[in-house]
Design an enzyme around this catalytic site. Structure first.
Site, PDB file in Angstrom:
ATOM      1  N   HIS A 193      -1.306   1.292   7.441  1.00 23.03           N
ATOM      2  CA  HIS A 193      -1.816   1.129   6.034  1.00 23.03           C
ATOM      3  C   HIS A 193      -1.876   2.723   5.425  1.00 23.03           C
ATOM      4  O   HIS A 193      -2.027   3.650   6.244  1.00 23.03           O
ATOM      5  CB  HIS A 193      -3.509   0.849   5.980  1.00 23.03           C
ATOM      6  N   CYS A 239       0.813  -1.231  -0.024  1.00 29.71           N
ATOM      7  CA  CYS A 239      -0.135  -0.045   0.081  1.00 29.71           C
ATOM      8  C   CYS A 239       0.807   1.375   0.081  1.00 29.71           C
ATOM      9  O   CYS A 239       0.548   2.381  -0.612  1.00 29.71           O
ATOM     10  CB  CYS A 239      -1.137   0.028   1.035  1.00 29.71           C
TER      11      CYS A 239
END
Lengths: 323, 1069
Positions: A268, A13
């Site tokens: 994330h 990510c």
């Protein structure tokens, strides 16, 4: 729509967010499209700019919702940028950029790339006793802004952080430096002056706090940043070392935000990017892309009571077009 | 689901785009239409991915469905063409995509996406194009944004659920294949078939992995968007809280919660759904996991983030819907009185709860009391916890309604009181802020939370007289505090910026009388507070607002008294804008200067609490315009006579003139009756033929002045009684009566009140002097007369001595006067230099009295029906003196005789008198000039002030043609004191009783044929206590800046228990 997602190919990510920031930047892709294609297949596989170009092509031609950056990821792993490893976005950005720069063969492209991204500052060290002064020019890829001041108080806005960053610091006591002229250790004044700002300015908010030795924690407090940033209004006259032409161009608008959610150990990344062609904000969560508004971007200012939410980590400002 | 339906309802311009979209598409619109619901329900995007077997499955399902529809009877012969088109489409699709169903999936996915885009455009355009509803409230833009985002959130959530179901399918397939084909332990590396199977398995795992990451990415995205929604809702809630705070201050604000409740519930529902989805993902991981399983790292992260978000949302969603307030003072919440009931209500805006879980709500007062010395501690009597029953009221939401709460101070509450530190005393009670905290044990879907919320700080009082200043504290806090829980606020109360304060003050008027303060009002108030130059930066200190005041009361006390007056008596007039209200004297002159004579305005007094007055302009033939104002009316007066009626009937008595009403036009220039007509009280219609026991009464207010323009300031209340029982005494005035004080008084004979006796009169500053004499038979020594000063400038003498002076068999001749020595007046004057004493003599029926007014006195003789009065006015100082100083006084006499009354008015030199005879009345005005045969000597404390017989005085005769005076009565002989009253009264009765033409022109309502019966029978019991007294608490302060006419304030309030005036039959012989 012009925004295509990137599949997560293994805790990628962070990479995906940075790739989107690179590839949505038309100034960067303008350079990327002009690279020399490596002649052999093996070279192709190992060339980061070339793989990026391939990815860009794939994203732009296909009517897919998302494409997989697996080839680029493999290419990067050759340079010890491995998959399934958590990266710090600021660090990965530096690594990526250096790889791209190094593997671009044409010097004029390298020049352009540097020009597009690097910040020039002048570091001043002056002895408080005899006013002996040393200067040093240096370049940076990001402005690493602390979000706490020296007494660990939270800075209120991005502008405050910038001011604090360019604020002269006195080096006293055990921080004293050796003065050649005085022939002994004397207190020094250390200051940084801004010389040049690039087209694409990357600001790194140092939200990860290493204060308590090994324990790293994330500072998720509220820190607003503006859509339009005028450095002349933020910095004082003697914090700059630039001519009027240069300074006149220090008008920026926000282009992208790389936001982090979660904790230091587990998190994330996603990217909010304002499409330069459409002037619309998109949010890139790996393969998921959706159009958002400034309100969504504002949600990455941070929140003192919500520690797991998205907080802006890298801010990418773009120089406004000269009027 | 209904995307296709929505598409079809688009405006033409957008429909055109849809047609274009399908014109070149391989998927005919007919198919799209025919299988709309099914198509929209599939995950084409997923299927479009390479290596996906899903695409093939979907493609064949579509063909099969098309086949079904072709064969169904629903498509009858009438749709022959459609049938044909579908058949053709099916054939074409099969030919084109049989080999590459992924392409078909991608095609459909793109078509659907494009549809959504057009739909968005169309809907946005529709909103922009169509004229927005004119009544759309501001902020509805944000409202629409939230609605739209909620809808998007739910759509995305459904999408995620679809993806999840697909993932489940994939996992099941993989699981099955894995169990069947994967045979570890056996070395079958050489078996090519096995290798192939393992490779296929590996591919399936790749797809599974990607699908898992896909779901996770969707959830990340969903969470990101829900954070924005949460932010929006929080902003809206913050705005609501601000509105609620403002509404508490009386501002008109919408404090409904239903919209917020809907939004919070929808978002909460979505997030809980997401939480369940996340748990289901965790279950999937339990079944199949592998190295670098993204679910392993990311689901806990997502769950942490989601739980934090949900907890935060729920915490915010618990709000105090109704701040603590007592039931009868709901316009001023947050002021609670000990031992009085109050209520408070909290609500959880997320209307989700577990029916099997008991939710208990509790309240606590001052859970973390501030460390302030002497801070009182309270207990909540009655139960402080409550169980929220599930299903109690599903549509009412989750509400913790605490009613009938009461507070009690703890006994040792003020423990720190004894050790008061120097200069650091405890806060005054009305600046002590308390909080009630609600807590709720919430549990839903495995999430357990302790929610809590606090009320705004409130003030606890123990007595109603603290209410006004407690409310001032509440105003100040809610206007200025940045922290809604700051109980230390009043340790250093910040000053209020004028614009903010002005707004809040305006709300006070708006909430009390439905009309706020205008710019002009606020300008006047600002000038009053800040001097001549108010600026937007001006600030007012708390002490200046609520404590200090040059006039003896604070700004707030003054304003609140006006609010009280408005609420009680002037609401409608204020609401309709007839009261100009806050006008400075300077401004008042500016406004009235250019208006015609008789233009008046109504404004609030600046010098007394809760007073309202009228100022009018007069343009004399020469000289500058004159501005006159009447002494402010307070609630006490307005209680008996409403302001519009006062204005209607207001009379100004001018020498040599018919009494007139100077109030002609309401500023700017509305005729009085036009402006106030709708507010006049209905005059009672009387019936002449009907035998009525009493005359109707009508109270009017008058002022009088002399012709020489030196203002004689006096206002009188005249009562024609309809019902003598209404002539009751103010209870307040009675408690302070000192009957014994004058016990040694010797009123017998013409000797004056010894000046020394006034020492017992106990004038308490400015007050009304009430003289009451009640003596059976004659005015004997020891007959109790009470002088009670209570109101500045009023001397009220009441004689209720039926036998006294009554010419009858006893033949007491001459009438023994009750004299009020000048010492009394002096005494009054000594307190306030410019006081103008007024004397009101009221003779109750059958009472007869002679009143002598000493110098400096202004007297009014009022004779009630059947009464006979002799008012003797003794000339005071000469005119020159009177006009010299403000303290000078011109005696004024007003004699009013009501029907059947007889009076003799004697005016001493220098005095002027007005005799006003009401219908049926009989009046004689006897000017006494020089000749003191009847004039009684006035005993004066200071003889120098009592020069007798200075000038001749022109008597003011009964005006000709006064409509209320029957001509027949005008010629009647004055009745000498020795006349037989009984005969005369009898003759009057005979004249009146037939109700003949003689009475024509009278206002029937004012007839009181029965009044004389009382004369015959002696004083009836119903007359006991009938006298007018002043309310002792009536503060008629001098009006230096009002320069107004002092108003008489004798009022008839309901209190029949005046003990001194109780007269029984034994009083009469």
């Amino acid at each position: 729509t012009g925004a295509i997602g990137l599949y997560n190919v293994g805790q990628s990510c962070c990479l995906n967010s940075l790739l989107q920031v690179f590839l949505m930047n038309i100034h960067f892709t303008g350079i990327l499209r002009r690279i020399t294609v490596p002649p052999r297949a093996a070279q192709k596989r190992r060339n980061v700019p070339y793989q990026m170009l391939l990815l860009l092509e794939e994203m732009q031609c296909g009517k897919q919702k998302a494409v997989s950056p697996i080839d680029l990821a493999c290419c990067l792993s050759v340079y010890r940028v491995k998959l399934f490893v958590q990266y710090d976005a600021a660090q990965l950005f530096l690594t990526l950029w250096n790889l791209i720069k190094r593997q671009m063969k044409k010097p004029e492209l390298v020049e352009e790339l540097s020009c597009l991204y690097t910040i020039c500052v002048q570091e001043h060290l002056s002895c408080q006793k005899c006013s002996f002064e040393t200067k040093r020019n240096s370049s940076m890829l990001t402005l690493p802004l602390p979000v706490l001041n020296s007494s660990s108080h939270m800075l209120k806005t991005l502008e405050d952080c910038l001011q604090y960053f360019f604020h002269p610091e006195e080096l006293t006591d055990h921080n004293m430096c050796f003065c050649e002229q005085c022939g002994k250790k004397t207190p020094f004044l250390q200051s940084m002056k801004l010389v040049r700002l690039p087209q694409t300015l990357t600001i790194h908010l140092k939200r990860f706090c290493f204060e308590k030795s090994a324990y790293i924690h994330k500072l998720s407090h509220y820190l607003p940043f503006p859509q339009d940033l005028d450095f002349n209004a933020v910095l004082t006259e003697n914090q700059c070392q630039a001519d009027d032409n240069e300074k006149a161009a220090w008008q920026y608008e926000l282009f992208a935000v790389v936001a982090h959610s979660g904790s230091t150990s587990c998190g994330h990344y996603c990217a909010y990017i304002r499409s330069l062609t459409e002037c619309k904000w998109y949010c890139f969560n790996d393969s998921e892309v959706c159009q958002v508004s400034w309100d969504d971007v504002k949600c990455t200012y941070g929140h003192s009571n919500l520690h797991w939410g998205e907080t802006a980590y890298l801010l990418i400002y773009m120089k406004k077009r000269h009027q | 689901m209904a995307q296709w339906q929505e598409v079809q309802s688009l405006a033409n311009a957008y429909l055109e785009q849809v047609h274009q979209l399908y014109a070149g598409a391989a998927l005919p619109m007919a198919v799209r239409q025919c299988l709309a619901a099914w198509i929209e329900d599939q995950n084409w995007r997923q299927a479009a991915e390479p290596l996906s077997s899903h695409a093939r499955m979907l493609f064949h399902s579509l063909l099969a469905l098309l086949g079904e529809r072709l064969g169904s009877p629903g498509l009858g012969d009438e749709d022959f063409m459609l049938k044909h088109n579908l058949r053709k489409a099916r054939r074409d699709l099969q030919a084109e995509f049989e080999e590459c169903p992924e392409k078909f999936a991608n095609l459909v996915a793109n078509l659907l996406q494009e549809e959504r885009r057009i739909l968005r455009l169309g809907q946005a355009g529709g909103q922009g194009g169509a004229a927005p509803a004119p009544s759309a409230p501001p902020g509805s833009d944000r409202e629409q944004q939230i609605q739209r985002r909620l809808a998007e959130f739910h759509a995305a959530l459904q999408e995620a659920e679809r993806t999840f179901r697909h993932l489940e399918d994939l996992q099941d397939t993989f699981d099955f294949c894995f169990k069947v084909h994967y045979l570890p332990g056996e070395d079958r590396a050489s078996d090519p078939q096995y290798t192939q199977q393992i490779q296929a398995l590996q591919a399936k795992l790749q797809i599974l992995d990607r699908q898992r990451r896909e779901v996770l990415a969707q959830m990340q995205q969903l969470l990101g968007r829900s954070e924005t929604l949460r932010d929006f809702l929080q902003q809206e809630l913050g705005a609501w809280q601000e509105r609620q705070q403002r509404a508490c201050l009386g501002a008109p604000a919408d404090t409904r919660l239903c919209l917020l409740e809907t939004w919070f519930t929808e978002l909460g529902q979505g997030l809980f759904q997401l939480l369940q989805l996340l748990r289901a993902l965790g279950d999937l991981r339990q079944k199949v996991t592998y190295e670098r399983d993204p679910l392993k790292a990311e689901t806990p992260l997502l769950e942490q983030r989601l739980r934090e978000l949900l907890s935060y949302l729920l915490q915010r969603a618990f709000v105090v819907e109704q701040q603590p307030s007592m039931p009868n003072t709901c316009k001023r919440p947050l002021v609670l009185r000990t031992a009085s009931k109050f209520s408070a209500r909290a609500r959880l805006l997320v209307r989700l709860h577990d029916r099997n879980h008991r939710m208990e709500a509790k309240i606590h007062i001052d859970r973390d009391p501030p460390k302030i010395k002497g801070f009182r501690k309270f207990n909540i009597l009655t139960s402080s916890s409550k169980t929220l029953l599930a299903g109690d009221s599903p549509q009412d939401g989750l509400v913790c309604d605490f009613q009938y709460l009461t507070l009690k101070e703890q006994k040792d509450s003020r423990s720190g009181k004894g050790s008061k530190g120097a200069g650091e005393g405890p806060l005054v009670v009305t600046e002590e802020l308390h909080l009630i905290t609600f807590t709720l044990a919430y549990a839903y879907c495995g999430l357990e939370l302790e929610l809590e919320t606090s009320t705004l700080p409130f003030v606890i009082i123990s007595n109603n007289n603290q209410f006004s200043s407690a409310w001032a504290s509440i105003l100040w806090f809610n206007m200025l505090s940045g922290d809604p829980k700051d109980q230390h606020f009043f340790s250093v109360p910040p000053p209020a910026p004028w614009p903010r304060l002005a707004e809040v003050l305006s709300w006070q008027f708006e909430s009390v009388a439905e009309r706020g303060l205008s710019k002009e009002h606020l300008l006047m108030l600002a000038e009053k507070l800040f001097g001549s130059k108010p600026s937007l930066e001006s600030t007012l200190a708390w002490s200046k607002f609520s404590k200090d005041g040059a006039s003896g009361f604070s700004f707030w006390a003054w304003l609140d008294a006006i609010l009280g007056l408005l609420q009680e008596h002037l609401k409608q007039l204020w609401k309709d804008g007839l009261i100009l209200g806050f006008v400075s004297r300077k401004q008042e002159k500016k406004l009235l200067k250019g208006k015609r004579t008789g233009t008046f305005l109504i404004r609030f007094s600046e010098s007394i609490l809760g007073g309202v007055t009228c100022t009018w302009v007069e343009h004399p033939e020469s000289g500058p315009p004159a501005f006159r104002a009447v002494v402010p009316y307070t609630a006490a007066e307005l209680a008996s006579l409403a302001l519009p009626d006062i204005i209607r009937d207001y009379q100004l008595l001018v020498e040599e003139n018919i009494p007139e009403n100077p109030l002609l036009f309401l500023y700017p220039d509305t005729a009085r009756d036009e402006a106030f007509g709708p507010y006049y009280s209905h005059r009672q219609e009387g019936n002449l033929t009907e035998q009525k026991k009493y005359l109707n009464q009508r109270l009017i207010r008058v002022s009088s002045r002399q012709a020489n323009e030196s203002w004689q300031t006096e206002e009188e209340l005249v009562a024609a009684t309809e019902n003598l029982e209404t002539l009751q005494l103010q209870p307040g005035g009675l408690g302070t009566l000192q009957p014994g004080g004058l016990g040694t008084q010797q009123p017998g004979g013409p000797s004056p009140l010894p000046p020394g006796s006034s020492g017992t009169l106990q004038p308490r500053g400015p007050g009304t002097l009430q003289v009451m004499a009640r003596s059976p038979g004659t005015l004997q020594p020891g007959s109790p007369a009470v002088l009670q000063p209570s109101s500045p400038g009023m001397l009220q003498v009441m004689v209720t001595s039926p036998g006294m002076l009554q010419p009858g068999p006893q033949g007491l001749e001459p009438p023994r006067p009750l004299q009020v020595g000048s010492g009394v007046s002096e005494m009054l004057q000594s307190g306030i230099g410019d006081l103008e004493p007024q004397l009101v003599l009221q003779l109750v029926p059958e009472g007869q009295g002679t009143l002598q007014v000493g110098p400096g006195g202004v007297g009014t003789l009022q004779v009630l029906p059947g009464g006979l009065g002799v008012l003797q006015q003794v000339g005071p100082e000469d005119q020159g003196t009177q006009q010299a100083g403000p303290g000078a006084v011109e005696p004024q006499l007003v004699l009013q005789l009501v029907p059947e009354g007889q009076g003799t008015l004697q005016v001493g030199p220098g005095g002027s008198g007005t005799l006003q005879v009401l219908p049926g009345g009989l009046g004689t005005l006897q000017p006494v000039a020089g000749d003191t045969g009847i004039l009684q000597q006035v005993g004066a404390g200071d003889a120098g002030l009592l020069p007798l017989v200075l000038e001749t005085v022109e008597p003011l005769l009964v005006p000709e043609g006064q409509e209320t005076l029957p001509p027949e009565l005008r010629g009647l002989e004055p009745l000498p004191g020795s006349a037989d009253m009984r005969d005369l009264l009898q003759s009057l009765v005979e004249e009146l009783e037939p109700g003949s033409g003689m009475l024509e022109g009278l206002e029937p309502a004012e007839l009181m044929p029965d009044a004389l019966e009382a004369t015959d029978e002696g004083l009836g019991p119903e007359l006991a206590g009938s006298a007018a007294l002043l309310d002792a608490s009536d503060p008629f302060l001098p009006q230096p800046e009002d320069a107004a006419l002092p108003a008489a304030s004798s009022l008839f309030a309901a209190a029949a228990d005046f003990p001194l005036l109780h007269i029984d039959a034994n009083d009469f012989q």
